[in-house]
Structures are given as C-alpha cells and as structure tokens.
Write an enzyme that holds these catalytic residues in place. Structure first.
Site, mmCIF file in Angstrom:
data_model
loop_
_atom_site.group_PDB
_atom_site.id
_atom_site.type_symbol
_atom_site.label_atom_id
_atom_site.label_comp_id
_atom_site.label_asym_id
_atom_site.label_seq_id
_atom_site.Cartn_x
_atom_site.Cartn_y
_atom_site.Cartn_z
ATOM 1 N N HIS A 55 -7.740 -5.635 -1.381
ATOM 2 C CA HIS A 55 -6.551 -4.912 -0.947
ATOM 3 C C HIS A 55 -5.818 -5.621 0.207
ATOM 4 C CE1 HIS A 55 -4.234 -1.201 -0.790
ATOM 5 N NE2 HIS A 55 -4.363 -1.186 0.516
ATOM 6 N N ASP A 87 -9.402 -4.982 -5.921
ATOM 7 C CA ASP A 87 -8.993 -3.973 -4.940
ATOM 8 C C ASP A 87 -9.800 -2.691 -5.144
ATOM 9 O OD1 ASP A 87 -7.643 -2.295 -3.229
ATOM 10 O OD2 ASP A 87 -5.653 -2.994 -3.808
ATOM 11 N N CYS A 132 0.854 -1.196 0.000
ATOM 12 C CA CYS A 132 0.000 0.000 0.000
ATOM 13 C C CYS A 132 0.897 1.256 0.000
ATOM 14 C CB CYS A 132 -0.961 -0.051 1.178
ATOM 15 S SG CYS A 132 -2.173 1.268 1.164
#
Lengths: 120, 365
Positions: B339, B310, B153
């Site tokens: 995600h 995601d 991320c």
C-alpha cells in the site's frame, strides 16, 4: 551479528540463531495474519470493542453532564458551545473564501478588458 | 612478567571481545535514537497559498523554468487519517521532488488534523466544500482552466467522488493510487472482513470518541499484519544498523508512521457504514448532500495504480471502477508492492514514479 547471514555455517552459532529467528518470525507472521483474517477474530474483536464502549457509555455521559453543569455554573462555555462557535467560524471562512475568489475573478476580467481596450 | 605469544593472543582476543561489546552498546544507542527521534521529512521548499479551517494548500517551488514546465498543474490529495508527508518523504527520495524535476507545477492539499469541532465533517464536506475550493484556488493561482489530480488511499476515494460529481470543473487527468472503492468482497483484506461483521459498530465508536483516535486507526492498520508491524520492522532495522541508506529510509518512514492523527467522526461513520458495509458507491446508491454519485459521470483521463501486495486496499477494491467510469481514456497499472511501498519504497523511483510521469506527461500540455 553474523557476517554470512545467508549461508549455512555450522561453526557460526550467531548465523544459525539468526536463521532460526527469521524462520520462526516468518511462520509466526503467516499464522497471525491468518488468524486476524478470520470471521471468528472479526466477530470477537467487534463484540469486545462494542461491549467495552457500551459499558463505559454511562460513565462518559455522567462525566459529560457534570462537566457541562460545572462550566455553566461558572458562566463558562461548554465543549458543545465551543464546537458550535468553531463550526460557525468555518462557515464564515468559507464565505470569505468565496468572496475572495469572486473578487479575484472580477479583478482578472477588469484587467483583461483594460488590456483589450488599450490594444485597440 | 614475560610476554609470550600466548599472552599476546589472549590480549588480542580480549580486545576483540571489548570491541564487540562496545559495538553492541553503540548499536543499542543508535536503535533507541532511531525509535525515539524524528527524521527530517517533507523538506522540499513550498509556499502556503490557501487555508480553510485546518486544511492547507501548498504550492511547491518549481525547479524548472516556466517555458520547460507542463501547462497542466498537478494537485496531490492524500488520505484524511495520515499526514501527506509521505509524498515528500526525504530529499533524494521524494515523489514531489521527482515530479518537480520533470517539469510539473505541483500542489499539495494537507487536510490537517481535525479537532473536536470537526467531528461532523464527512465525505460530503470534504468533496463538496473543501475540494472544489482547493481546485478553484489551484486554477486561479496557476492561471489555467484544466488540472490533474492524484489521490492516494482515501484521498483517491475523495478524488473519485469529486470527479464523478463535478466532471465539468476542469479535471483533465485523474490518477488513483490504491483506491478503496469497491467493497463487494467482504473477505478481501482484514478491514473489509472486520468492518462487515455485524458486531462491528462504527456508531458506538464515534459516539464514544467523537473523532476516531489516531491510535485506534494505527492499531487497526498494524493488526492486519501484526508480526511484521510489531516485531519484524524492528528486527529489520536492527539487522541493517550498519547500512546508513537503509537506516535513513527506515527512520524517515518511521517518522511518518508515528505521526498519527485522528479521523473525523462523521467521515469514519460514513466510510464504514456507506462504503465498507453498503458498498454504496459501486452499487450506485451513494448520495452526497442529496446529489447522486454516478461513476459514469467521471470523464477525466484515468490512471488507476494498483499495488498487487496491498493488504490495506486489496487489488479487487480498486479494479471494478474501470468498467464503471464514463471515460474512454483509462489505464490500469499494476505494481509489485504494498500500500505504501509502491510510492515510498526503495523501488518506487524505478517503477511507479516513472510510469506516472510518462502517463501524465502525454496528457499535461
């Protein structure tokens, strides 16, 4: 809870209710995900957030000023003073870290040199 | 009173009703306990080897003898607005544990929880002050010149910036997981759409709060899929209360999700204005402390893991980097999942983790 959640059984009211609940949730989820992914929602949320933050800004400023003045009158450091001090401590910590790394490297190279000279 | 078959049937039915009420009360108690208590997460033994301000670097205790371990250590870099415990969620289902068993020397960078004094920390500081020192410590502790880095991320964004700015510091392998890098499509995903709206003003948020409260970030992330996050997750738990393995998984994940932390104000401002709005990294206009960030300088071997479902970092935000980096050895791996699910979900152990291990093992000796 129904034992046969995946199979339709007209004599199992719990199972039927669960099926209805899942279908409703699925539709609701699709609808809401669609809603929050629109330009209208983005614009409205952004505008509302910005407006509320701007509206509360004078009050925040007032509180901040009066708190700083009160602390100063009591010979106490303000939030900004503490922040500055903490930032300086972090900078000192960084310098110490760099010095420690240099000392480590020096110690390693000295040890390596000693080992080489002993083996010769 | 004489006991007839009818009264026995009636008593049995009464007992069944009582038992079902008892079970329902027990379920309510269990449900409440799961919502309000913390599971034991991040249990893999580790040693703190370095700190700077709030940042901490841990080295996990190896489980295989040195002769059987890979030579190149692996540094894990997680996002700055969540705790990194999701990488070591629970015993028996932990990416860290999995990699240790496969012979990696694993290090974890925990950025820590920023306080009011950290509101001026931006991506410049994370990339040019903190990460280089972490890398230096990993290399000196492991006694090596080369290392691998896995970023997830915003951790992947920082890892990418570092890899592009410091290509000669020994970074051999770079693994990016759900990396938010390209924001050219303003309609892809809720975050890009919300933040690109002219009414969305990151400056006024930072002005008001200093550091952006974790609650605000958490609410934003949950609002991307409001029904699933605010209702569905709890309905799912209720339906599976009798399945201990699912309950344990849910509890561990909920413990991690509830542990929300603020994000440094300067980093948030930069994320919204420079990355989301201006798309500066991909447009080649990003500068950190005056240094231009050129993806063409990124020369480490690259594995780009993309989650197909995601909704936080849609696949298109991670794809374009492949044509911009300078490395020849680059691979995209697409995984079905979301995600977080691709690394912490039940299927991760069969899909994402083995692929990362396989790719990295070939490049770690």
């Amino acid at each position: 809870m129904s034992e046969n959640g995946n199979q339709f059984d007209p004599f199992d009211p719990t199972g039927m209710l669960k099926g209805m609940r899942d279908a409703t949730l699925e539709n609701w989820a699709k609808l809401m995900t669609g809603v929050v992914n629109t330009d209208a929602y983005a614009g409205a949320t952004g505008a509302m957030l910005d407006a509320s933050l701007n509206a509360s800004a004078p009050l925040r400023k007032l509180m901040e000023t009066s708190m700083t003045q009160s602390l100063a009158s009591c010979n106490m450091p303000s939030r900004d003073d503490i922040v500055r001090l903490a930032e300086q401590l972090t900078h000192i910590e960084m310098r110490l870290d760099d010095m420690e790394a240099k000392l480590d490297a020096l110690a390693r190279s000295t040890a390596g040199r000693r080992k080489r000279s002993e083996s010769q | 009173m004489a006991t007839t078959p009818e009264t026995i049937d009636g008593l049995e039915q009464f007992h069944q009703v009582c038992a079902s009420w008892h079970k329902a009360a027990e379920n309510v108690r269990k449900f409440n306990r799961l919502l309000t208590t913390d599971a034991k997460i991040a249990q893999t033994p580790k040693q703190l080897i370095w700190t700077l301000n709030k940042a901490k670097l841990f080295r996990y205790t190896p489980v295989r003898p040195q002769a059987e371990r890979h030579k190149t250590p692996l540094l894990l870099v997680f996002a700055i607005m969540n705790r990194p415990h999701v990488l070591d969620l629970r015993p028996g289902h932990s990416f860290v544990e999995y990699m240790l068993k496969r012979g990696y020397d694993v290090y974890l960078l925990d950025w820590g929880v920023p306080g009011p004094e950290d509101q001026s920390i931006s991506f410049d500081e994370y990339t040019l002050d903190y990460l280089p020192r972490v890398v230096r410590k990993v290399k000196s502790f492991a006694g090596v010149e080369e290392f691998s880095m896995l970023g997830w991320c915003l951790g992947a964004l920082i890892a990418t910036l570092y890899a592009a700015l410091r290509p000669n510091e020994g970074l051999k392998n770079l693994i990016l997981l759900t990396a938010p890098l390209d924001f050219s499509d303003k309609t892809a995903g809720g975050f890009a759409r919300w933040t690109s709206d002219p009414a969305f003003n990151a400056d006024s948020i930072v002005e008001a709060f200093g550091n952006v409260p974790g609650e605000l970030i958490d609410a934003g992330a949950k609002m991307l899929k409001p029904v699933e996050n605010f209702v569905g997750a709890y309905v799912n738990l209720w339906d599976n209360l009798d399945d201990e393995s699912k309950v344990d998984a849910w509890h561990a994940m909920n413990t991690w999700v509830r542990d929300i932390i603020p994000m440094s104000g300067a980093a948030y401002r930069q994320l919204i204005n420079d990355f989301y709005k201006r798309n500066a990294l991909i447009e080649n206009s990003l500068r950190l402390r005056g240094e231009p960030v050129r993806l063409s300088n990124l020369r480490a071997s690259l594995l780009n893991v993309i989650a197909e479902a995601d909704h936080i970092t849609p696949p298109c935000q991670s794809e374009r980097i492949m044509s911009l980096v300078g490395t020849e050895d680059k691979t995209v791996h697409r995984v079905r999942g979301g995600h977080i699910g691709i690394m912490a979900g039940r299927g991760a152990e069969q899909t994402t983790w083995p692929h990362i291990d396989q790719w990295l093992a070939d490049r770690s000796d």
